[in-house]
Each structure stands twice: as structure tokens, then as C-alpha cells.
Design an enzyme around this catalytic site. Structure first.
Site, short mmCIF file in Angstrom:
data_model
loop_
_atom_site.label_atom_id
_atom_site.label_comp_id
_atom_site.label_asym_id
_atom_site.label_seq_id
_atom_site.Cartn_x
_atom_site.Cartn_y
_atom_site.Cartn_z
N ASP A 104 0.08 -4.87 0.98
CA ASP A 104 -0.91 -4.13 1.60
C ASP A 104 -1.11 -2.80 2.33
O ASP A 104 0.49 -2.37 1.46
CB ASP A 104 0.30 -4.79 3.02
CG ASP A 104 -0.33 -6.00 2.97
OD1 ASP A 104 -0.39 -6.57 2.50
OD2 ASP A 104 1.90 -6.32 3.31
N1 URA Z 1 4.55 -9.16 0.48
C1 URA Z 1 3.38 -8.67 1.84
O1 URA Z 1 4.36 -8.98 2.87
N2 URA Z 1 3.14 -6.78 1.44
C2 URA Z 1 2.44 -6.62 -0.06
O2 URA Z 1 2.05 -5.62 1.05
C3 URA Z 1 3.33 -7.38 -1.31
C4 URA Z 1 3.98 -8.89 -0.36
#
Ligand code: URA
Length: 238
Positions: free
Chosen positions: A104
Site C-alpha cells: 500500500d
Molecule cells: N497488508 C496491508 O494491509 N498492506 C500492505 O501494504 C501489505 C500487506
């Protein structure tokens, strides 16, 4: 031995579909003879393949480990946000590396990029069960019940079922989470479902690869031995 059309598309000559017409024009030759059939098998180490007279070379396989900082989206292009590609030196971008899976925008940590599509596919396939370990800071304190719920396989608020995962409380507001799949916002949603909303998330490990001391915003090339180790470790789980 490998199919001629695959060799040519991997080398960036044209897409498999475009090659169908291109091959018929005689633009591609193998050892000096026109090669009209994309399904023909060639030995890239022994056969000389030319396109419009110039030798076609297999691109070198590159796998990069990036320490992604927060604020960058995992994408090759974005109209609004900065992308992880802006952190990659030009020489690698020219070799067509793309991210393997995604983190993310607000998540930091280990992100792989490669120009080897098959390797990328193997590494993100949930069937391979590659372990991804995260360090999280969050509200509240994780308990033994939370750990047991992760181990049993969580059911998220929207009904999504997660595979069994490991939650290791490190202290008040701090935990380590290991998952073997990569659903959208997975760790944040898993933690939220237990009333432990995440405020900071960093991926520290993927398979046998560790972020170690790679500084944020920097990347390094994996060695062939490291690539073989990730691949072998994951293959063992199939
Ligand atoms: N889980 C999440 O919530 N975000 C990420 O970027 C990776 C795993």
C-alpha cells in the site's frame, strides 16, 4: 529449448500477438533462414536469431529488492502519486523491471521488482504460500486470543476468509505478523478485525529474503544465489 515467439517477446521485439504477423513477413531469421512459425523451438544459447538483420539478445534477468518508503504507490504509472519506479535507477527501468505484488501507499519495506514475468508470477501465486513478515505498530495490545484467532484463520468484516497466519505480540501497540497470501490491505484488515487498527506497517521478510540494513528509498540487485533460494524455498511448499 524454447519457443521462438516467447524468446522474441521476452527480448522486447514485439508482443506474442504482433509476432504472428511479423514472423510471416520473414523479418525474423534463425541461423540465416526465415522463421515463419512462432511455435518453432530454438536453443537461445546455440541458435542465432535476427530481427530485420540485427541479432536478438535475451535480456539479462534482473531481480531488485527495494526498501519502499511510505508515500509511493506500487505501480508503474500514476496520474497523481509518486510511484516506486521513481526510486529505481534508469538502467534498471530500461530493463523493464516491474513490481512483484504490491505494498500500500502508506506501507514501507521489502518490495521486489523484476523483468522475469514467470518468476514474478511464481512469487505472488497464493498457491506457493510464500511467507511475508510484517512489523506493525497499532492501537491497543494484541493478546493470546488474537494470536489464536490468526492461527485459526480470520474471517474479516466483509466475510473474507484468511489463511491461518502468525501474530506475535511484541509489546503494547507492537506486533509481528506473518501471512502467506496477499489480499487487498490484508494485514491492516486482519488487525482491524481484532480491534487493533494499524498505524505503521513495514514488510521485513519475503520468503528467504530479509530487508536487513537496506536504507529506505534504496534498492539492490539480488544475486543469482538469492534468487535460486527464494525460488527453491517456495517450490518446496508446492
Ligand atoms: N497488508 C496491508 O494491509 N498492506 C500492505 O501494504 C501489505 C500487506
Amino acid at each position: 529449448m524454447e519457443r521462438l515467439d516467447k524468446f522474441l517477446s521476452d527480448a522486447g521485439v514485439a508482443s506474442r500477438r504482433e509476432l504472428k504477423t511479423l514472423l510471416k513477413t520473414g523479418a525474423v531469421q534463425v541461423n540465416g533462414r526465415p522463421a515463419p512459425d512462432g511455435a518453432a523451438k530454438i536453443d537461445p544459447a546455440a541458435d542465432l536469431v535476427t530481427f530485420r538483420g540485427a541479432p536478438v539478445e535475451r535480456p539479462r534477468r534482473v531481480v531488485l529488492m527495494l526498501h519502499k518508503p511510505a508515500g509511493y504507490v506500487t505501480s508503474t504509472e500514476d496520474p497523481r502519486d509518486r510511484t516506486v519506479m521513481e526510486l529505481i535507477p534508469d538502467r534498471y527501468r530500461r530493463q523493464n523491471v516491474v513490481p512483484v505484488g504490491r505494498l500500500d501507499k502508506d506501507t514501507e519495506g521489502l518490495l521486489l521488482l523484476t523483468n522475469d514475468g514467470e518468476l514474478a508470477h511464481r512469487l505472488i501465486s497464493p498457491r506457493r504460500g510464500v511467507e511475508k513478515r510484517y512489523y506493525a505498530r497499532h492501537e491497543g495490545t494484541a493478546t493470546e486470543e488474537d494470536t489464536a484467532a490468526f492461527a485459526a484463520g480470520l474471517s474479516l468484516r466483509d466475510g473474507t476468509l484468511c489463511r491461518p497466519a502468525v501474530l506475535k505480540p511484541l509489546g503494547p501497540g507492537e506486533s509481528e505478523i506473518t501471512v502467506t497470501e496477499g489480499k487487498y490491505h490484508q494485514v491492516r484488515r486482519m488487525m482491524a478485525s481484532r480491534g487493533l487498527p494499524v498505524t505503521y506497517l513495514r514488510r521485513d521478510r519475503e520468503g528467504s529474503l530479509f530487508l536487513s540494513s537496506l536504507p529506505a528509498g534504496e534498492c539492490r540487485e539480488l544475486t543469482e544465489a538469492e534468487i535460486a533460494a527464494v525460488d527453491a524455498a517456495d517450490a518446496a511448499k508446492r
